[in-house]
Design a protein around this motif. Structure first.
Motif, PDB file in Angstrom:
ATOM      1  N   LYS A 200       0.893  -1.165   0.000  1.00 15.75           N
ATOM      2  CA  LYS A 200       0.000   0.000   0.000  1.00 15.75           C
ATOM      3  C   LYS A 200       0.920   1.200   0.000  1.00 15.75           C
ATOM      4  O   LYS A 200       1.103   1.897   0.990  1.00 15.75           O
ATOM      5  CB  LYS A 200      -0.925  -0.017   1.227  1.00 15.75           C
TER       6      LYS A 200
ATOM      7  N   ARG B 231      -1.429   5.640  -2.613  1.00 19.29           N
ATOM      8  CA  ARG B 231      -1.677   6.678  -1.613  1.00 19.29           C
ATOM      9  C   ARG B 231      -0.775   7.868  -1.899  1.00 19.29           C
ATOM     10  O   ARG B 231       0.352   7.706  -2.378  1.00 19.29           O
ATOM     11  CB  ARG B 231      -1.341   6.187  -0.201  1.00 19.29           C
TER      12      ARG B 231
ATOM     13  N   GLU C 149      -4.989  -2.876   0.287  1.00 19.85           N
ATOM     14  CA  GLU C 149      -4.488  -2.963  -1.089  1.00 19.85           C
ATOM     15  C   GLU C 149      -5.645  -3.226  -2.039  1.00 19.85           C
ATOM     16  O   GLU C 149      -6.314  -4.257  -1.947  1.00 19.85           O
ATOM     17  CB  GLU C 149      -3.440  -4.063  -1.215  1.00 19.85           C
TER      18      GLU C 149
ATOM     19  N   THR D 158       0.812   1.837   8.104  1.00 22.51           N
ATOM     20  CA  THR D 158       0.301   0.782   7.237  1.00 22.51           C
ATOM     21  C   THR D 158       0.950  -0.529   7.643  1.00 22.51           C
ATOM     22  O   THR D 158       2.042  -0.540   8.224  1.00 22.51           O
ATOM     23  CB  THR D 158       0.607   1.076   5.759  1.00 22.51           C
TER      24      THR D 158
END
Length: 523
Positions: free
Chosen positions: A299, A334, A424, A448
Motif C-alpha cells: 500500500k 496513496r 491494497e 500501514t
C-alpha cells in the motif's frame, strides 16, 4: 552444453524501446499481428521430457476483449503434480553437479533469444494481461535483465570467495561454498507474468535447483512461452517443469509436500501468508525446514512537502498510481500532501488523470483493462467505499469497452485510517490525504501494515535525510516515482506484510536458493 571459459561482459540493463520511432512502432504492430494468428492454441504441461495434455483446461482470455481466447492450457491434477515433483527430484541429482558456469550459459543464451524476439514476447503480454506497449516492453526487458544478471551472479559466487572471505588459519584450507537446496515450487504472479516468472525460475535453476512452475491462471500462456524458450536453448528436461493448476488443489499439495525444499512466491498478502503457514508445518518424511521466499502486497505512497517541485510530484503520483492500471505491488495508491500545497497537487493530479485515455492495449492506450472479472468487481466495490470515505475528484466507475475497464479514479480528503488508504486495492484507485506538515506526512505514510515502496518529494536536504532514515519501506525513492525498479540498480523487496524482503535483482538474491557449506581441510 559446452562450457565457455571466456570472460562474460559486465551486466548492462536492457534498454527500453522508444515507440515514438516509426520503425519500432511498426515492429510492434507486426509482432502483434503475428501473435494474433496464433491465438486459441492448446498448451500442454511439461513434466520432464513429456508433454502432457489434460481434458480439463485453463482458458486464458484477453481482459480487454473478453471474446478473444489467448490459449487453452492443460490443467494439472495432484497426480500429475506428484509425477512432476518426482521428475524434478531425479533431475536434481544430475543438475546439481553441472558447473555453475555451464548452468549460467543456458540463461545467457535464453536472454539473447528473448532479446531477438522481444516484441513478440511483449505482444503476448499485451493481449493476455492487458499491458500497453511500454509496460509490456519493460516487462520483457526485465526478464532479459534477470537472466543476464543471475547468470553472472552464479558464476561470481561459484568462482570467487568475495561474498564472505574467510579469516586465514595456518595449517588449514577453509572454504565456504554455496550449494543448491533441492526441488522448489515457483509461483509467479499475473501482473509481471514474464519478468517475475523468468526471474524466480532462473534464479533457482542457475543456483543448481530444479523447479515446478505453477503460473497464475490468468496468464499461463506467456509463462508457457518462457518455459518453451528454456527448452529451446537446451536446458535439460526436468530442470523446469510447467504445471498450471488450481492453487487450492495443486498449489497447496506442492507447498505441503515433504520433498519440496523451498517455495518462491509473488502475489497477495493473503496467499503469501497461507503459503508461509502451510510450509511451516512439517510433513511426514520431511527432513528440512522449508524456505519461503515471498514478495507480497503493498500500500505504497508518495509524500510531498511544500518545497517540492509540484509538477514533478504530480506527474510521479499519477504515473505511480495508474501505470498498468495500478496493478503493481509497487503502485503508489496513496499520496500524503502537506496542507499548504495540498489543493494545488490535487488539482494537478486530477488534470493529469483525466488525460489518460482508456482503450484496447494492442492499440496502445494509456489505460487499459484490469486483469479479470473478480478484480473488476472488487475494485468497483472499493470505489463505492471510497465515495463514502473521501471526495471523488475524477473517475469513479466503469469505463466503456468489451472488457474489464475501470476509470482511473482519484479520491481526495481521505482520512489516513480509511479503508482506501489502508487496504491494497490493486487497481486504478488513488487516495490522497492532507497532513499539517512534512513530519506528520511521513508518520501517515508509515501507518500501514505494508512496507514495499515509497517516495518523498522535497528540496530540503535535511528533510530528505530524515525521510531516508524514517520512511519504513524496502525501496524508497527521492523525487521520483515509486514504481520502476531496475535489475541490479534497485534490488526489490519489502518489509512487514510486503514479504520477506528478498531483494530480487540484487547481489544476494541467489543466496536464498542456496545453503552455505563450510569445508575445512588440515594441511
Amino acid at each position: 552444453m559446452t562450457t565457455n571459459q571466456t570472460t562474460i561482459a559486465p551486466f548492462k540493463n536492457e534498454p527500453f524501446t522508444d515507440f515514438t520511432q516509426e520503425d519500432n512502432k511498426k515492429a510492434m504492430q507486426e509482432a502483434l499481428a503475428k501473435v494474433k494468428q496464433e491465438l486459441g492454441k492448446e498448451y500442454p504441461l511439461h513434466i520432464g521430457a513429456d508433454k502432457v495434455t489434460t481434458e480439463d483446461k485453463i482458458v486464458s482470455i484477453n481482459p480487454g476483449n473478453i471474446d478473444q481466447v489467448i490459449g487453452r492450457v492443460s490443467k494439472a491434477t495432484q497426480e500429475l503434480a506428484e509425477r512432476a515433483i518426482q521428475t524434478a527430484l531425479s533431475t536434481f541429482e544430475t543438475w546439481k553437479r553441472v558447473p555453475s558456469r555451464e548452468r549460467a550459459e543456458y540463461l545467457l543464451k535464453a536472454a539473447e533469444l528473448m532479446r531477438q524476439r522481444k516484441h513478440e514476447f511483449s505482444a503476448w503480454m499485451i493481449l493476455e494481461s492487458g499491458k500497453n506497449w511500454a509496460e509490456a516492453d519493460a516487462d520483457t526487458a526485465e526478464a532479459i535483465d534477470f537472466m543476464e544478471f543471475y547468470a553472472r551472479e552464479a558464476i561470481r559466487l561459484s568462482e570467487t570467495n568475495t561474498h564472505q572471505p574467510l579469516t586465514k588459519l595456518d595449517g588449514e584450507d577453509n572454504r565456504l561454498t554455496y550449494i543448491p537446496l533441492g526441488v522448489g515450487v515457483v509461483i509467479p504472479p499475473w501482473n509481471f507474468p514474464l519478468a517475475i516468472c523468468a526471474g524466480m525460475a532462473t534464479a533457482a535453476v542457475v543456483s543448481g535447483n530444479t523447479v515446478l512452475v505453477k503460473p497464475a491462471s490468468t496468464t499461463p500462456v506467456i509463462a508457457h512461452k518462457f518455459v518453451a524458450l528454456m527448452e529451446e536453448v537446451g536446458l535439460p528436461a526436468g530442470v523446469i517443469n510447467y504445471i498450471p493448476g488450481s492453487g487450492a488443489e495443486v498449489g497447496d499439495y506442492l507447498t505441503t509436500h515433504p520433498k519440496t525444499r523451498f517455495v518462491s512466491f509473488t502475489g497477495s498478502k493473503e496467499i503469501g501468508l497461507r503459503i508461509n503457514r502451510l510450509a511451516a508445518e512439517t510433513a511426514e518424511g520431511q527432513i528440512w525446514i522449508k524456505r519461503v521466499i515471498a514478495e507480497m502486497g503493498g500500500k505504497d505512497g508518495i509524500v510531498v512537502d511544500e518545497t517540492a517541485d509540484l509538477d514533478a510530484a504530480a506527474a510521479a503520483i499519477t504515473a505511480s498510481a495508474f501505470g498498468f492500471q495500478g496493478q503493481k505491488c509497487s503502485a503508489g495508491s496513496r499520496a500524503v500532501i502537506v496542507e499548504s500545497v495540498y489543493d494545488e497537487i490535487v488539482e494537478k493530479v486530477a488534470e493529469l488523470t483525466k488525460k489518460l485515455e482508456i482503450g484496447l492495449q494492442d492499440e496502445n492506450y494509456a489505460a487499459g483493462p484490469v486483469i479479470d472479472e473478480n478484480s473488476y468487481n472488487k475494485i468497483l466495490e472499493y470505489i463505492e467505499i471510497g465515495k463514502k470515505e473521501g471526495r471523488l475528484v475524477t473517475g469513479g466507475g466503469k469505463a466503456e469497452g468489451n472488457g474489464y475497464y475501470i476509470q482511473p479514479t482519484v479520491f481526495a480528503d481521505v482520512d489516513g485510517k480509511a479503508r482506501v488508504m489502508q487496504e491494497e486495492i490493486f487497481g486504478p484507485v488513488l487516495a490522497i490525504a492532507k497532513a499539517k506538515d512534512w513530519k506528520e506526512a511521513i508518520a501517515m505514510y508509515n501507518d500501514t501494515e505494508f512496507g514495499l515502496t515509497g517516495a518523498f518529494f522535497s528540496k530540503d536536504e535535511s528533510r530528505i535525510e530524515t525521510a531516508l532514515q524514517d520512511m519504513h519501506c524496502g525501496n524508497l525513492y527521492i523525487n521520483r516515482k515509486c514504481t520502476g525498479a531496475l535489475v541490479g540498480v534497485h534490488p526489490f523487496g519489502g518489509f512487514n506484510m510486503s514479504g520477506t524482503d528478498s531483494k530480487a535483482g540484487g547481489y544476494d538474491y541467489l543466496l536464498l536458493f542456496t545453503q552455505a557449506k563450510l569445508t575445512s581441510r588440515k594441511l
